[in-house]
Design a protein around this motif. Structure first.
Motif, PDB file in Angstrom:
ATOM      1  N   PRO A   1       1.125  -1.024  -0.028  1.00  0.00           N
ATOM      2  CA  PRO A   1       0.000   0.158   0.270  1.00  0.00           C
ATOM      3  C   PRO A   1       0.785   1.468   0.265  1.00  0.00           C
ATOM      4  CG  PRO A   1      -0.858  -1.656   1.826  1.00  0.00           C
ATOM      5  CD  PRO A   1       0.360  -2.354   1.443  1.00  0.00           C
ATOM      6  N   ASP A   2       0.855   2.456  -0.847  1.00  0.00           N
ATOM      7  CA  ASP A   2       0.695   3.524  -1.526  1.00  0.00           C
ATOM      8  C   ASP A   2       2.161   3.750  -1.717  1.00  0.00           C
ATOM      9  OD1 ASP A   2       4.345   3.224  -0.031  1.00  0.00           O
ATOM     10  OD2 ASP A   2       3.162   3.537   1.955  1.00  0.00           O
ATOM     11  N   ASP A   3       2.354   2.423  -2.447  1.00  0.00           N
ATOM     12  CA  ASP A   3       4.100   2.437  -3.740  1.00  0.00           C
ATOM     13  C   ASP A   3       3.112   2.855  -5.118  1.00  0.00           C
ATOM     14  OD1 ASP A   3       5.956   1.605  -2.223  1.00  0.00           O
ATOM     15  OD2 ASP A   3       5.544  -0.579  -2.773  1.00  0.00           O
ATOM     16  N   PRO A   4       2.058   2.182  -5.972  1.00  0.00           N
ATOM     17  CA  PRO A   4       1.306   2.552  -6.238  1.00  0.00           C
ATOM     18  C   PRO A   4       0.706   3.908  -6.732  1.00  0.00           C
ATOM     19  CG  PRO A   4       0.507   0.255  -6.243  1.00  0.00           C
ATOM     20  CD  PRO A   4       1.602   1.289  -4.518  1.00  0.00           C
ATOM     21  N   GLU A   5       0.453   4.686  -5.574  1.00  0.00           N
ATOM     22  CA  GLU A   5       0.281   5.572  -5.855  1.00  0.00           C
ATOM     23  C   GLU A   5       0.860   6.915  -5.394  1.00  0.00           C
ATOM     24  OE1 GLU A   5      -2.965   3.959  -2.598  1.00  0.00           O
ATOM     25  OE2 GLU A   5      -0.844   3.066  -3.701  1.00  0.00           O
ATOM     26  N   SER A   6       2.911   6.617  -5.199  1.00  0.00           N
ATOM     27  CA  SER A   6       3.466   7.431  -4.574  1.00  0.00           C
ATOM     28  C   SER A   6       4.091   7.105  -6.152  1.00  0.00           C
ATOM     29  CB  SER A   6       5.016   7.540  -4.134  1.00  0.00           C
ATOM     30  OG  SER A   6       5.186   5.569  -3.899  1.00  0.00           O
TER      31      SER A   6
ATOM     32  N   ARG B   1      -3.996  -0.920   6.784  1.00  0.00           N
ATOM     33  CA  ARG B   1      -3.183  -0.217   5.975  1.00  0.00           C
ATOM     34  C   ARG B   1      -4.021  -0.998   4.432  1.00  0.00           C
ATOM     35  NH1 ARG B   1       2.935  -1.192   4.712  1.00  0.00           N
ATOM     36  NH2 ARG B   1       2.533   0.924   3.314  1.00  0.00           N
ATOM     37  N   SER B   2      -4.684  -1.718   4.928  1.00  0.00           N
ATOM     38  CA  SER B   2      -5.745  -2.161   3.904  1.00  0.00           C
ATOM     39  C   SER B   2      -7.193  -0.922   3.999  1.00  0.00           C
ATOM     40  CB  SER B   2      -6.285  -3.387   4.055  1.00  0.00           C
ATOM     41  OG  SER B   2      -5.469  -4.240   3.871  1.00  0.00           O
ATOM     42  N   ARG B   3      -7.116  -0.060   4.551  1.00  0.00           N
ATOM     43  CA  ARG B   3      -8.193   0.194   4.742  1.00  0.00           C
ATOM     44  C   ARG B   3      -7.540   1.352   4.568  1.00  0.00           C
ATOM     45  NH1 ARG B   3      -8.845  -0.811  10.040  1.00  0.00           N
ATOM     46  NH2 ARG B   3      -8.097   1.394  11.269  1.00  0.00           N
TER      47      ARG B   3
END
Length: 253
Positions: free
Chosen positions: A46-51, A91-93
């Motif tokens: 979580p956060d890798d695709p977003e960043s 982190r899923s949420r």
């Protein structure tokens, strides 16, 4: 079975509007409902695709294309003082909230943060997920990265690209270049000037990961620098996978 010749032409022209090519934009709001693309991003945590490519994913989604984010893990080892179960739940949420902002669908592949595996079983598992999504374009980590989970996400995706019967274009994104992503020389860029703030809001959903720290590790500078390279306010950069006659390619013949 998809008609590859017509599909190649449409993918080439449609993706041009993301800023990868100076061709007529599919992002003008006039989307051909009969020719929507399916976009998938495979990230380690979580956060890798977003960043890494949140601005690009948002542009596709805002134009009406279907976008799915596959998180290889739920970030189980990513919150000090929390158990794997507690961290995974938090982190899923956060991921689900980020996907709402990006207008994307979250999928959790089921590997464990810090203990990801590259083997035939997991290649087949990811193949199964991708087969369900039927992507035209896939984004994933650059394989030369200091984080093992990023490497595994990339290598699994590469193997799926090699084995795919319905071919898709494959692009690699960068995260914390110089600290994590290394020797990254872009072949393609996406103008994210209009979705930069949408991306930032998605990254900031990952409260447990210190969003200001994510930007301080280089992402703000990366967006500005890649924008300068493209000649726009802000951009994301990619390396396009070539060879083996698999990808349809986004460049003019």
């Amino acid at each position: 079975m998809k008609n590859l010749s017509s599909r190649r032409g449409f993918v080439k022209n449609a993706a041009a509007g993301i800023g990868l090519l100076a061709m007529p934009s599919v992002l003008s709001g006039k989307t051909d409902q009969a020719k929507l693309l399916k976009i998938v991003c495979v990230g380690g945590h979580p956060d890798d695709p977003e960043s890494g490519c949140g601005g690009t994913l948002a542009k596709f989604a805002n134009a009406g294309h279907g976008v799915t984010i596959i998180y290889l893990t739920r970030g189980e080892a990513g919150i000090p003082g929390k158990s794997h179960t507690e961290a995974a739940d938090i982190r899923s949420r956060e991921s689900i909230e980020a996907c709402k902002i990006l207008r994307t669908k979250p999928v959790f592949a089921g590997q464990i943060d810090g203990d990801t595996i590259m083997n035939n079983d997991w290649v087949h598992t990811l193949q199964g997920i991708l087969n369900e999504e039927k992507p035209d374009i896939v984004f994933t980590h650059w394989p030369v990265d200091s984080h093992k989970d990023h490497q595994i996400a990339s290598l699994l995706t590469i193997q799926c690209w090699i084995r795919a019967k319905d071919k898709f274009d494959l692009y690699f994104f960068e995260v914390c270049t110089g600290e994590q992503t290394m020797i990254f020389k872009p072949t393609d860029y996406a103008d994210i000037s209009e979705t930069q703030e949408q991306k930032r809001k998605a990254v900031y959903c990952h409260v447990s990961q210190d969003p200001p720290g994510i930007y301080q590790c280089g992402h703000a500078a990366m967006e500005e620098f890649r924008g300068r390279e493209l000649g726009v306010k802000a951009a994301e950069a990619f390396v396009r996978m070539t060879g083996m006659n698999n990808g349809t390619g986004l460049h003019p013949e």
